[in-house]
Design a protein around this motif. Structure first.
Motif: not given
Ligand SMILES: Nc1ncnc2c1ncn2[C@@H]1O[C@H](COP(=O)(O)OP(=O)(O)O)[C@@H](O)[C@H]1O
Ligand SMILES: CC(C)(COP(=O)(O)O)[C@@H](O)C(=O)NCCC(=O)O
Ligand SMILES: [K+]
Length: 242
Positions: A94-101
Motif C-alpha cells: 500500500y502507499n504508506d503516505e496514505q495508509l491510515g495508521c
C-alpha cells in the motif's frame, strides 16, 4: 504507559503497568474536539504517572497539533505513529503516505508470518485488509453502517430514517427495515465475497461495530478488541530497540 487511539468517532485510551497489563481503559466520542476531551482526562492520566504516551491518530495535522499542545502540558514524552511500508514485522504494498495508521497498527497487532489473514476494522469506516505471510497485499474501504444511513438520509427526500438497529440481512417490507437490512447486507455481502475469494485467509475483526457485523459472516470470525493496542505496543517496543 499511556496508549491513545484517535479514531474519527471515538478516542480510546489504555493505561498499562510495567508488565503491560491494562490498569485502566475507556472509549469516548470526541465530537471532533479530541484535545478538549483529553484536557478533561489529564487528571486521571496524571494519577497513573505514565512514563510515555504512544499515539495512533487518523484525525489529520490540525487536530493532531491541538492534541500535541494539550499533551505537552503533562510533561510526559509522547510520539505519534508513522506508517512504514518497509517495516520489519510486515511489508506493505500500500502507499504508506496514505495508509491510515489505525489500519496499519491493527494489522501489526494481528500479523503472523505463518498465516494468511484478513483484518477487518469496523469503525467510522469499515476497512478490509489482506495479509499473506506478513505481506500486506492491499484492501478496501467502506462507509460504516451509520455513515451509509446518514448519506441516504441526507441525499433523499423520502428516506427520513435516522435511527433503528442493524440486526438482519433479510429483505425488508418497510423503509426502516429496507434501509437497515440493505446497508448491513452491503458490508456483510462484501466480506462474504472476499472470504469466498480468499478461502485460506483467517478472518479477524475489530472495532466498535465488529460484533454486529460478525454475526452474519458465513465463516468463523476471530473478534479481537486488542489489535490496535497490541500494534501500538509492538511498534513502540521495536522502535525502542532500534
Ligand atoms: N450515528 C451513530 N449512531 C450510533 N452509533 C454510532 C454512530 N456513528 C458511530 N457510532 C458508533 O461509534 C463507534 C465507532 O467505532 P470505533 O471503532 O471507535 O471507530 P473509530 O475508530 O472510527 O472512532 C461504533 O461502535 C459505532 O457503533
Ligand atoms: C480508513 C479510515 C478512515 C478508517 O478510520 P476509522 O474508521 O478507524 O476512524 C482511516 O484509516 C483513514 O483515514 N485512512 C486513510 C486512507 C487510507 O487508509 O488509505
Ligand atoms: K474520513
Amino acid at each position: 504507559m499511556l496508549w491513545l487511539d484517535l479514531g474519527n468517532t471515538r478516542l480510546k485510551y489504555w493505561l498499562t503497568d510495567d508488565i503491560g497489563q491494562i490498569v485502566a481503559h475507556d472509549a469516548k466520542q470526541h465530537l471532533q474536539a479530541p484535545a478538549e476531551l483529553l484536557m478533561g482526562l489529564t487528571d486521571r492520566f496524571e494519577r497513573y504517572a505514565p512514563d510515555f504516551i504512544g499515539i495512533s491518530s487518523v484525525l489529520g495535522d490540525d487536530l493532531n497539533m491541538k492534541v500535541s499542545e494539550t499533551l505537552s502540558r503533562l510533561n510526559i514524552p509522547f510520539k505519534f505513529v508513522h506508517v512504514d511500508a518497509d517495516y520489519p514485522l510486515m511489508k506493505s504494498a500500500y502507499n504508506d503516505e496514505q495508509l491510515g495508521c489505525d489500519r496499519w497498527l491493527q494489522m501489526l497487532g494481528a500479523v503472523d508470518r505463518t498465516k494468511r489473514q484478513c483484518v477487518i476494522g469496523c469503525g467510522t469506516a469499515v476497512t478490509i485488509d489482506l495479509i499473506d505471510h506478513a505481506e500486506h497485499l492491499g484492501g478496501y474501504i467502506f462507509p460504516s453502517i451509520y455513515l451509509q444511513r446518514e448519506s441516504l438520509f441526507s441525499g433523499t427526500k423520502q428516506i427520513t430514517i435516522s435511527n433503528g438497529t442493524f440486526d438482519s440481512v433479510g429483505q425488508g417490507i418497510t423503509t426502516q427495515d429496507a434501509v437497515h437490512r440493505g446497508i448491513l447486507l452491503s458490508i456483510v455481502g462484501a466480506i462474504n465475497e472476499i472470504s469466498t475469494r480468499h478461502p485460506n485467509f483467517e478472518i479477524i475483526m475489530t472495532g466498535g461495530d465488529a460484533a454486529i457485523i460478525a454475526q452474519h459472516i458465513n465463516r468463523p470470525v476471530r473478534l479481537r478488541d486488542d489489535l490496535l493496542l497490541n500494534g501500538l505496543a509492538r511498534y513502540f517496543d521495536h522502535n525502542k530497540q532500534a
